[in-house]
Design an enzyme around this catalytic site. Structure first.
Site, PDB file in Angstrom:
ATOM      1  N   THR A  25       0.871  -1.501   0.185  1.00 36.07           N
ATOM      2  CA  THR A  25      -0.230   0.584   0.112  1.00 36.07           C
ATOM      3  C   THR A  25       1.156   1.123  -0.493  1.00 36.07           C
ATOM      4  OG1 THR A  25      -1.561  -1.363   1.582  1.00 36.07           O
ATOM      5  CG2 THR A  25      -2.156   1.171   1.038  1.00 36.07           C
ATOM      6  N   THR A  28       3.910   4.505  -4.118  1.00 33.01           N
ATOM      7  CA  THR A  28       5.434   3.828  -5.129  1.00 33.01           C
ATOM      8  C   THR A  28       4.894   2.764  -4.883  1.00 33.01           C
ATOM      9  OG1 THR A  28       6.922   5.182  -3.643  1.00 33.01           O
ATOM     10  CG2 THR A  28       7.230   3.347  -5.026  1.00 33.01           C
ATOM     11  N   ASP A  80       6.240  -3.709  -1.764  1.00 37.17           N
ATOM     12  CA  ASP A  80       5.869  -2.561  -0.149  1.00 37.17           C
ATOM     13  C   ASP A  80       6.461  -1.450  -0.922  1.00 37.17           C
ATOM     14  OD1 ASP A  80       3.852  -1.710   0.863  1.00 37.17           O
ATOM     15  OD2 ASP A  80       3.528  -2.991   2.336  1.00 37.17           O
ATOM     16  N   ALA A  82       8.239   2.457   2.015  1.00 33.52           N
ATOM     17  CA  ALA A  82       8.666   2.064   3.350  1.00 33.52           C
ATOM     18  C   ALA A  82       9.147   3.614   3.716  1.00 33.52           C
ATOM     19  CB  ALA A  82      10.110   2.100   3.665  1.00 33.52           C
ATOM     20  N   ASP A  83       8.438   4.278   4.428  1.00 34.97           N
ATOM     21  CA  ASP A  83       8.639   5.922   5.098  1.00 34.97           C
ATOM     22  C   ASP A  83       9.721   5.861   5.042  1.00 34.97           C
ATOM     23  OD1 ASP A  83       5.263   6.339   4.900  1.00 34.97           O
ATOM     24  OD2 ASP A  83       5.408   4.950   6.451  1.00 34.97           O
ATOM     25  N   LYS A  93       7.194   1.654   8.517  1.00 31.38           N
ATOM     26  CA  LYS A  93       5.795   1.682   7.838  1.00 31.38           C
ATOM     27  C   LYS A  93       4.509   2.408   8.070  1.00 31.38           C
ATOM     28  CE  LYS A  93       5.746  -1.709   4.976  1.00 31.38           C
ATOM     29  NZ  LYS A  93       5.163  -0.369   3.995  1.00 31.38           N
ATOM     30  N   GLU A 102       0.510  -4.845   6.167  1.00 30.34           N
ATOM     31  CA  GLU A 102       1.718  -5.683   5.449  1.00 30.34           C
ATOM     32  C   GLU A 102       2.404  -6.053   6.284  1.00 30.34           C
ATOM     33  OE1 GLU A 102       1.851  -0.850   3.560  1.00 30.34           O
ATOM     34  OE2 GLU A 102       2.349  -1.059   5.339  1.00 30.34           O
TER      35      GLU A 102
END
Length: 222
Positions: A25, A28, A80, A82-83, A93, A102
């Site tokens: 989610t 990106t 997935d 990542a922040d 995340k 996730e």
């Protein structure tokens, strides 16, 4: 040059016919899912496991076949975002609020590929506030207990209302400053009653695909 698009589309090259694919989610991985939708139309055969209602909706619109987690034992690859991610392959995340699903999907994946732009790759985690998913019941008490670990938890609010995850929980965004021992903090947070899960991903990611604004894509393997 859209660095997120570059990374998202590049990661899809790891996916082969017949795979079960965890669909992450975020902004990106959104590009990864769009690319997968194109390839499915061109005869790629995969089954997707979405990590959020938002991703599930997008995958359905694109015609990507989905499978329920309860009917599988393992996922071949999860893609997935990542922040934040550091050179030790530790991630923060949960900026989008889907961290529990996730982490569940990633935990049964043979391989997790993280897609991001260059701004998310950092020397140390912690500039981005760590999301912690908690039960609505007694949330104030849980927040106080989380604060004893050395942060300032803030209840996430959206449109003047408490943000509620797909699982019906709240999220605390916790400012720890520099996180030097992610493994320990992950364990300490998850020991607190009322904490459902937190956004630290430790010993989960295998490959990072980093898009740069100059058009270059860097792939780093663990």
């Amino acid at each position: 040059m859209n660095a997120k698009k570059l990374a998202g589309e590049k990661a899809v090259e790891f996916i082969k016919d017949g795979m079960i694919v965890g669909l992450g989610t975020g902004s990106t991985v959104h590009w990864s899912i769009l690319k997968l939708g194109e390839l499915v139309k061109q005869s790629l055969t995969i089954k997707g496991v979405p990590t959020s209602k938002q991703t599930e909706q997008l995958a359905k619109e694109l015609g990507i076949p989905l499978v329920n987690m309860s009917s599988i034992e393992q996922i071949d690859i999860t893609i997935d975002g990542a922040d934040e991610a550091n050179p030790e392959f530790e991630l923060i995340k949960g900026g989008g609020g889907a961290l529990l699903r996730e982490k569940m999907v990633a935990s049964i994946s043979k391989r997790m590929i993280v897609v991001m732009d260059e701004t998310k790759y950092v020397a140390h985690l912690g500039k981005f506030p760590l999301p912690v998913e908690i039960t609505q019941f007694g949330w104030e008490m849980t927040s106080k207990q989380v604060s004893t670990l050395g942060c300032e938890p803030k209840l996430r609010v959206e449109n003047n209302l408490s943000f509620i995850t797909d699982n019906g929980n709240y999220i605390l965004d916790c400012h720890f400053g520099e996180i030097l021992d992610a493994k320990r903090l992950n364990e300490e947070l998850n020991m607190i009653p009322g904490v459902v899960e937190n956004g630290l991903f430790v010993n989960i990611a295998d490959t990072m695909v980093i898009g740069n604004s100059d058009g270059h894509v860097e792939i780093i393997h663990k």
